[in-house]
Design a protein around this motif. Structure first.
Motif, PDB file in Angstrom:
ATOM      1  N   MET A  29       0.475   3.972  -2.848  1.00  0.00           N
ATOM      2  CA  MET A  29       0.221   5.382  -2.721  1.00  0.00           C
ATOM      3  C   MET A  29       1.076   6.391  -3.064  1.00  0.00           C
ATOM      4  O   MET A  29       0.894   7.383  -3.568  1.00  0.00           O
ATOM      5  CB  MET A  29      -0.228   5.424  -1.169  1.00  0.00           C
TER       6      MET A  29
ATOM      7  N   ALA B  93      -4.014   3.537   4.546  1.00  0.00           N
ATOM      8  CA  ALA B  93      -4.455   4.363   3.467  1.00  0.00           C
ATOM      9  C   ALA B  93      -4.904   5.841   3.438  1.00  0.00           C
ATOM     10  O   ALA B  93      -4.603   6.445   3.011  1.00  0.00           O
ATOM     11  CB  ALA B  93      -5.607   3.550   2.601  1.00  0.00           C
TER      12      ALA B  93
ATOM     13  N   SER C 281       3.044   6.952   8.223  1.00  0.00           N
ATOM     14  CA  SER C 281       1.779   6.259   8.060  1.00  0.00           C
ATOM     15  C   SER C 281       1.659   4.760   8.455  1.00  0.00           C
ATOM     16  O   SER C 281       1.012   4.219   9.301  1.00  0.00           O
ATOM     17  CB  SER C 281       1.244   6.388   6.768  1.00  0.00           C
TER      18      SER C 281
ATOM     19  N   ALA D 232       4.991   8.467   4.128  1.00  0.00           N
ATOM     20  CA  ALA D 232       4.504   6.990   3.937  1.00  0.00           C
ATOM     21  C   ALA D 232       5.056   6.374   5.154  1.00  0.00           C
ATOM     22  O   ALA D 232       4.248   5.303   5.449  1.00  0.00           O
ATOM     23  CB  ALA D 232       5.217   6.700   2.684  1.00  0.00           C
TER      24      ALA D 232
ATOM     25  N   LEU E 242       0.632   6.962  -6.694  1.00  0.00           N
ATOM     26  CA  LEU E 242      -0.651   7.666  -6.911  1.00  0.00           C
ATOM     27  C   LEU E 242      -0.087   8.956  -6.976  1.00  0.00           C
ATOM     28  O   LEU E 242      -1.080  10.042  -7.390  1.00  0.00           O
ATOM     29  CB  LEU E 242      -1.838   7.112  -6.405  1.00  0.00           C
ATOM     30  N   LEU E 243       0.454   9.387  -5.627  1.00  0.00           N
ATOM     31  CA  LEU E 243       0.515  10.720  -5.229  1.00  0.00           C
ATOM     32  C   LEU E 243       1.740  11.277  -5.512  1.00  0.00           C
ATOM     33  O   LEU E 243       1.655  12.564  -5.249  1.00  0.00           O
ATOM     34  CB  LEU E 243       0.084  10.798  -3.781  1.00  0.00           C
TER      35      LEU E 243
ATOM     36  N   HIS F 136      -1.950   7.860   4.386  1.00  0.00           N
ATOM     37  CA  HIS F 136      -1.000   7.999   3.362  1.00  0.00           C
ATOM     38  C   HIS F 136      -1.639   9.062   2.466  1.00  0.00           C
ATOM     39  O   HIS F 136      -0.827   9.995   2.139  1.00  0.00           O
ATOM     40  CB  HIS F 136      -1.084   6.575   2.412  1.00  0.00           C
ATOM     41  N   LEU F 137      -3.036   9.006   2.527  1.00  0.00           N
ATOM     42  CA  LEU F 137      -3.816  10.092   1.814  1.00  0.00           C
ATOM     43  C   LEU F 137      -3.504  11.412   2.451  1.00  0.00           C
ATOM     44  O   LEU F 137      -3.266  12.579   1.849  1.00  0.00           O
ATOM     45  CB  LEU F 137      -5.028   9.992   1.619  1.00  0.00           C
TER      46      LEU F 137
ATOM     47  N   ILE G 168       0.788  -1.173  -0.014  1.00  0.00           N
ATOM     48  CA  ILE G 168      -0.033  -0.143  -0.040  1.00  0.00           C
ATOM     49  C   ILE G 168       0.806   1.153   0.110  1.00  0.00           C
ATOM     50  O   ILE G 168       0.411   2.260  -0.609  1.00  0.00           O
ATOM     51  CB  ILE G 168      -1.016  -0.083   1.211  1.00  0.00           C
ATOM     52  N   ASP G 169       1.979   1.276   0.560  1.00  0.00           N
ATOM     53  CA  ASP G 169       2.819   2.325   0.571  1.00  0.00           C
ATOM     54  C   ASP G 169       3.433   2.901  -0.668  1.00  0.00           C
ATOM     55  O   ASP G 169       3.422   4.159  -1.077  1.00  0.00           O
ATOM     56  CB  ASP G 169       4.007   2.387   1.923  1.00  0.00           C
TER      57      ASP G 169
END
Length: 498
Positions: A242, A377, A395, A392, A245-246, A380-381, A238-239
């Motif tokens: 994300m 998640a 989180s 990251a 994505l970011l 992270h956002l 997930i890290d």
């Protein structure tokens, strides 16, 4: 051999496979960072995160279910069951592979990558059917109580081939070929390794795949296992996802070595938990809560004792550890410290999840994983746009702390097991003394270049830490485990018995 020695012996074998696989993958990351650069390494990490999720979906939970159902039948019935699982997995893998290829352009755009990310993703997706076939065939062989072929295929052949092929393609054709080309041949080599053992163990022929009938009960068991596996693989990646994505692939590339270096600590937990799980389940079946408590305290203490030293080195020398990847990577040193702390907590308290799953709390364990994933998640956002790589890592550490605390409360409430043991003062005291010595020696170590400085610190700590543990006196059961591996002691004990 006593239960404690059995755990240590079997975990040692399992750990050797995990350790080799982890080191080979670490070697890939190191070589890719040096030969391909941070952006290419980030593309690799993003592609692997997507493809491994695809592989988990494609297996449909049948990899775990086959361990249960292959032992339920004999002869033709057993062969049909294994053939059904393999055929279902292959059909699912082909569908997942095609879907990823079709969506590769959109995925690459979401992860802020260009054409190279799309091509690499397509190549890795093409390898999914062979990878899934290897996983399912390996589990079928494991069901026959032969772990070796699966371990060699997935932890030796695959990561070693990926590393060697990447280096070869980099020297022959450049960065793009080094990223794109190795996936399919690597998967085929791993599959070729496991096929002979699969055929000997199951007797399944290609024609059996076409004739296999449906196994509804197997599917009913497999689907919940698929959900558990999906939560696990998303938690692992997930890290990276994300960050992709970011931010961008280069940021992912700078983060990935820190995450995978800290992740080496988890291999100790994975090895021990795999051996302890069936023993905990057996204690639960007998209603032996004292046995579960003893196993938990013993195995957790061993994991903690082993993991504390490398975690300490990563926390005190993060820049030196990351410098082996290249000059740009030490900027992730803060993230490495945070991730090392998270990995230490996972290794130390992670057995609580195994205890819950093996003691009738599998639904609660699943809820824990789902809640931790959603929390991570969300964090992270919130934190990655503000703090980037460090966001990251924060989180991940925050979710790990809360998950560990939840497991502690649940185990105390459901099973009466305290998360802390009084005997853990020994490794903590030894680690504190070793840390003090390293900090005192730091001015001298600073004279050396980063890598020799880290090597010198590791050498000194590897002598001092175990010496202090020994000085504090090992527990009786731990001495028995050590003596069980000493040939003279074994022979002496045998002679006494006769």
């Amino acid at each position: 051999m006593k239960q404690e020695a059995t755990i240590a012996h079997q975990a040692g074998i399992s750990m050797a496979g995990f350790a080799f696989g982890q080191l080979a993958r670490f070697g890939y990351n190191l070589a890719a960072a040096r030969l391909l650069g941070a952006e290419a390494l980030g593309i690799y990490a993003l592609v692997v995160s997507v493809v491994q999720v695809g592989e988990v979906v494609a297996t449909l939970g049948l990899d775990a279910a086959i361990l249960r159902f292959a032992n339920r039948y004999e002869g033709d019935a057993r062969r049909r069951t294994v053939a059904f699982a393999l055929r279902s997995g292959l059909l699912s893998a082909i569908a997942v592979s095609l879907l990823i290829v079709i969506l590769s352009g959109r995925i690459a755009a979401l992860l802020h990558g260009g054409e190279l990310l799309r091509l690499t993703l397509c190549s890795a997706a093409a390898a999914i059917p062979a990878s899934v076939a290897t996983i399912l065939a390996g589990h079928a062989v494991q069901a026959s109580r032969n772990l070796g072929p699966k371990m060699v295929a997935t932890q030796v052949v695959a990561p070693t081939a990926l590393l060697l092929l990447m280096v070869a393609w980099r020297l022959l054709s450049g960065v793009e070929a080094a990223l794109v080309a190795p996936f399919v041949p690597t998967a085929l080599l791993a599959f070729a390794w496991v096929v002979p053992a699969f055929h000997r163990s199951t007797g399944v022929e290609p024609a059996d795949l076409l004739q296999a009938t449906g196994e509804r009960e197997m599917v009913r068991v497999a689907l919940p296992l698929l959900a558990v596996a999906l939560f696990g693989i998303f938690s692992h990646w997930i890290d990276v996802m994300m960050l992709g994505l970011l931010t961008d692939p280069r940021t992912v590339g700078l983060y990935h070595p820190a995450a995978r270096t800290a992740g080496l600590l988890r291999s100790v937990f994975l090895a021990f938990s795999g051996i302890a799980a069936p023993m905990i389940a057996a204690c639960h079946t007998r209603g032996d809560e004292a046995g579960i408590r003893k196993l938990y305290e013993l195995v957790s203490r061993w994991i903690l004792t082993i993991v504390l030293l490398p975690a300490l080195l990563l926390a005190l020398f993060p820049k030196e550890a990351l410098s082996v990847f290249g000059g740009a990577f030490p900027e992730s040193s803060t993230a490495l410290v945070l991730l090392a702390a998270s990995a230490l907590l996972q290794a130390w308290f992670g057995l609580g999840s195994t205890v819950l799953a093996m003691s009738g709390g599998e639904r609660l364990s699943l809820v824990n994983q789902a809640a931790a994933l959603l929390l991570q998640a969300g964090l992270h956002l919130l934190l990655i746009p503000r703090y980037g790589i460090n966001g990251a890592a924060i989180s991940t550490l925050s979710a790990t702390v809360l998950l560990s605390a939840a497991r502690a409360v649940e185990m105390r409430w459901l099973l009466g097991i305290g998360i802390l043991s009084g005997k853990t003062w020994k490794p903590f005291t030894a680690a504190a003394a070793t840390a003090s010595a390293l900090l005192a020696a730091r001015p001298l170590l600073a004279i050396l270049p980063p890598v020799p400085s880290l090597a010198a610190a590791a050498a000194g700590a590897s002598v001092l830490y175990p010496l202090l543990i020994w000085t504090f006196r090992l527990e009786r059961e731990e001495l028995e485990v050590i003596f069980s591996f000493i040939p003279f002691r074994k022979n002496h004990s045998t002679n006494d018995a006769t």
